[in-house]
Design a protein around this motif. Structure first.
Motif, PDB file in Angstrom:
ATOM      1  N   GLU A  14      38.047  54.958  51.554  1.00 17.36           N
ATOM      2  CA  GLU A  14      37.683  55.104  50.144  1.00 17.36           C
ATOM      3  C   GLU A  14      37.448  53.739  49.507  1.00 17.36           C
ATOM      4  O   GLU A  14      36.511  53.558  48.730  1.00 17.36           O
ATOM      5  CB  GLU A  14      38.769  55.874  49.399  1.00 17.36           C
ATOM      6  CG  GLU A  14      38.774  57.354  49.702  1.00 17.36           C
ATOM      7  CD  GLU A  14      39.924  58.099  49.057  1.00 17.36           C
ATOM      8  OE1 GLU A  14      40.897  57.451  48.603  1.00 17.36           O
ATOM      9  OE2 GLU A  14      39.865  59.345  49.008  1.00 17.36           O
ATOM     10  N   ALA A  15      38.301  52.759  49.849  1.00 13.21           N
ATOM     11  CA  ALA A  15      38.124  51.411  49.310  1.00 13.21           C
ATOM     12  C   ALA A  15      36.807  50.810  49.811  1.00 13.21           C
ATOM     13  O   ALA A  15      36.067  50.186  49.044  1.00 13.21           O
ATOM     14  CB  ALA A  15      39.304  50.528  49.703  1.00 13.21           C
ATOM     15  N   GLU A  16      36.510  51.002  51.089  1.00 15.23           N
ATOM     16  CA  GLU A  16      35.255  50.491  51.641  1.00 15.23           C
ATOM     17  C   GLU A  16      34.055  51.187  51.006  1.00 15.23           C
ATOM     18  O   GLU A  16      33.056  50.541  50.683  1.00 15.23           O
ATOM     19  CB  GLU A  16      35.232  50.691  53.155  1.00 15.23           C
ATOM     20  CG  GLU A  16      33.993  50.121  53.810  1.00 15.23           C
ATOM     21  CD  GLU A  16      33.988  50.296  55.312  1.00 15.23           C
ATOM     22  OE1 GLU A  16      33.038  49.814  55.944  1.00 15.23           O
ATOM     23  OE2 GLU A  16      34.916  50.923  55.856  1.00 15.23           O
ATOM     24  N   ASN A  17      34.171  52.483  50.779  1.00 17.97           N
ATOM     25  CA  ASN A  17      33.101  53.239  50.130  1.00 17.97           C
ATOM     26  C   ASN A  17      32.851  52.711  48.718  1.00 17.97           C
ATOM     27  O   ASN A  17      31.697  52.526  48.304  1.00 17.97           O
ATOM     28  CB  ASN A  17      33.454  54.729  50.107  1.00 17.97           C
ATOM     29  CG  ASN A  17      32.295  55.581  49.680  1.00 17.97           C
ATOM     30  OD1 ASN A  17      31.143  55.183  49.738  1.00 17.97           O
ATOM     31  ND2 ASN A  17      32.609  56.795  49.245  1.00 17.97           N
ATOM     32  N   ASP A  18      33.915  52.454  47.973  1.00 14.94           N
ATOM     33  CA  ASP A  18      33.770  51.893  46.622  1.00 14.94           C
ATOM     34  C   ASP A  18      33.102  50.525  46.672  1.00 14.94           C
ATOM     35  O   ASP A  18      32.207  50.226  45.887  1.00 14.94           O
ATOM     36  CB  ASP A  18      35.133  51.786  45.935  1.00 14.94           C
ATOM     37  CG  ASP A  18      35.709  53.136  45.566  1.00 14.94           C
ATOM     38  OD1 ASP A  18      34.939  54.116  45.521  1.00 14.94           O
ATOM     39  OD2 ASP A  18      36.936  53.200  45.329  1.00 14.94           O
ATOM     40  N   ARG A  19      33.542  49.694  47.639  1.00 15.03           N
ATOM     41  CA  ARG A  19      32.978  48.339  47.760  1.00 15.03           C
ATOM     42  C   ARG A  19      31.491  48.420  48.093  1.00 15.03           C
ATOM     43  O   ARG A  19      30.671  47.714  47.492  1.00 15.03           O
ATOM     44  CB  ARG A  19      33.736  47.570  48.851  1.00 15.03           C
ATOM     45  CG  ARG A  19      33.259  46.137  49.035  1.00 15.03           C
ATOM     46  CD  ARG A  19      34.019  45.445  50.154  1.00 15.03           C
ATOM     47  NE  ARG A  19      33.912  46.112  51.431  1.00 15.03           N
ATOM     48  CZ  ARG A  19      32.862  46.015  52.266  1.00 15.03           C
ATOM     49  NH1 ARG A  19      31.830  45.281  51.917  1.00 15.03           N
ATOM     50  NH2 ARG A  19      32.855  46.642  53.412  1.00 15.03           N
ATOM     51  N   LEU A  20      31.127  49.289  49.035  1.00 17.08           N
ATOM     52  CA  LEU A  20      29.720  49.417  49.412  1.00 17.08           C
ATOM     53  C   LEU A  20      28.879  50.012  48.285  1.00 17.08           C
ATOM     54  O   LEU A  20      27.728  49.615  48.089  1.00 17.08           O
ATOM     55  CB  LEU A  20      29.596  50.262  50.677  1.00 17.08           C
ATOM     56  CG  LEU A  20      30.132  49.618  51.957  1.00 17.08           C
ATOM     57  CD1 LEU A  20      30.084  50.612  53.107  1.00 17.08           C
ATOM     58  CD2 LEU A  20      29.368  48.357  52.292  1.00 17.08           C
ATOM     59  N   GLY A  21      29.452  50.949  47.529  1.00 11.58           N
ATOM     60  CA  GLY A  21      28.739  51.511  46.389  1.00 11.58           C
ATOM     61  C   GLY A  21      28.428  50.445  45.344  1.00 11.58           C
ATOM     62  O   GLY A  21      27.317  50.392  44.800  1.00 11.58           O
ATOM     63  N   LYS A  22      29.400  49.581  45.085  1.00  4.58           N
ATOM     64  CA  LYS A  22      29.172  48.492  44.126  1.00  4.58           C
ATOM     65  C   LYS A  22      28.119  47.519  44.648  1.00  4.58           C
ATOM     66  O   LYS A  22      27.283  47.032  43.889  1.00  4.58           O
ATOM     67  CB  LYS A  22      30.483  47.762  43.851  1.00  4.58           C
ATOM     68  CG  LYS A  22      31.463  48.587  43.047  1.00  4.58           C
ATOM     69  CD  LYS A  22      32.780  47.874  42.887  1.00  4.58           C
ATOM     70  CE  LYS A  22      33.788  48.761  42.145  1.00  4.58           C
ATOM     71  NZ  LYS A  22      35.108  48.145  42.067  1.00  4.58           N
ATOM     72  N   ARG A  23      28.151  47.255  45.953  1.00  2.30           N
ATOM     73  CA  ARG A  23      27.173  46.331  46.526  1.00  2.30           C
ATOM     74  C   ARG A  23      25.765  46.914  46.448  1.00  2.30           C
ATOM     75  O   ARG A  23      24.815  46.215  46.112  1.00  2.30           O
ATOM     76  CB  ARG A  23      27.538  46.032  47.976  1.00  2.30           C
ATOM     77  CG  ARG A  23      26.626  45.029  48.615  1.00  2.30           C
ATOM     78  CD  ARG A  23      27.126  44.560  49.945  1.00  2.30           C
ATOM     79  NE  ARG A  23      26.197  43.612  50.495  1.00  2.30           N
ATOM     80  CZ  ARG A  23      26.026  43.413  51.775  1.00  2.30           C
ATOM     81  NH1 ARG A  23      26.764  44.065  52.640  1.00  2.30           N
ATOM     82  NH2 ARG A  23      25.152  42.548  52.206  1.00  2.30           N
ATOM     83  N   ILE A  24      25.637  48.205  46.739  1.00  4.00           N
ATOM     84  CA  ILE A  24      24.326  48.860  46.649  1.00  4.00           C
ATOM     85  C   ILE A  24      23.803  48.806  45.218  1.00  4.00           C
ATOM     86  O   ILE A  24      22.636  48.504  44.978  1.00  4.00           O
ATOM     87  CB  ILE A  24      24.409  50.310  47.157  1.00  4.00           C
ATOM     88  CG1 ILE A  24      24.574  50.321  48.671  1.00  4.00           C
ATOM     89  CG2 ILE A  24      23.188  51.114  46.739  1.00  4.00           C
ATOM     90  CD1 ILE A  24      24.890  51.687  49.242  1.00  4.00           C
ATOM     91  N   ALA A  25      24.682  49.095  44.262  1.00  2.00           N
ATOM     92  CA  ALA A  25      24.269  49.051  42.854  1.00  2.00           C
ATOM     93  C   ALA A  25      23.814  47.642  42.476  1.00  2.00           C
ATOM     94  O   ALA A  25      22.796  47.478  41.780  1.00  2.00           O
ATOM     95  CB  ALA A  25      25.415  49.511  41.966  1.00  2.00           C
TER      96      ALA A  25
END
Length: 142
Positions: A80-91
């Motif tokens: 979940e933490a990695e998913n949040d980090r990747l979501g922020k990076r994509i944005a």
């Protein structure tokens, strides 16, 4: 005789109660105790932790059972933490690309393209005019 029999019954009941209390670990409101092959499993109702409880050295002691569920929960938290980090990076990347996108053609290229299209248009018109004149000449009187 009745007094002796009553005393023996009371003593036996007290002795049986003390034996049962020695066999059963003390319960706490936050825990549930479940019998398991001569011993007990203590289940924490708040966290779900499971401990194996048994009499050791004349006293009850409980040892936490290593549980796969904790490993799964830790892995889920990591993902979940990695998913949040990747979501922020994509944005962030999408925002940067949106701002950095330049038009495909600058003004000079746009002008040159328009000149080319105008030249092509004039050439096709001239070609079709030539075809039309040739057709009229062939259809005309001999």
């Amino acid at each position: 005789m009745r007094a002796i029999l009553a005393t023996l019954l009371v003593s036996g009941a007290l002795l049986a109660a003390s034996a049962v209390s020695a066999q059963t670990p003390p319960a706490d409101d936050g825990y549930s105790l479940q019998p398991a092959v001569g011993d007990y499993l203590k289940i924490d109702r708040r966290t779900g932790d499971v401990s194996h409880c048994a009499v050791r050295g004349g006293a009850w002691s409980c040892q936490l059972i290593a549980e796969d569920r904790k490993a799964y929960e830790e892995r889920i938290a990591e993902l979940e933490a990695e998913n949040d980090r990747l979501g922020k990076r994509i944005a962030a990347l999408e925002a940067r690309d949106k701002d950095a996108r330049a038009p495909l053609l600058d003004e000079n290229d746009e002008r040159r393209l328009q000149e080319f299209l105008d030249l092509g248009d004039r050439m096709f018109r001239h070609f079709f005019d030539l075809v039309e004149r040739l057709r009229q000449r062939d259809e005309g009187p001999i």
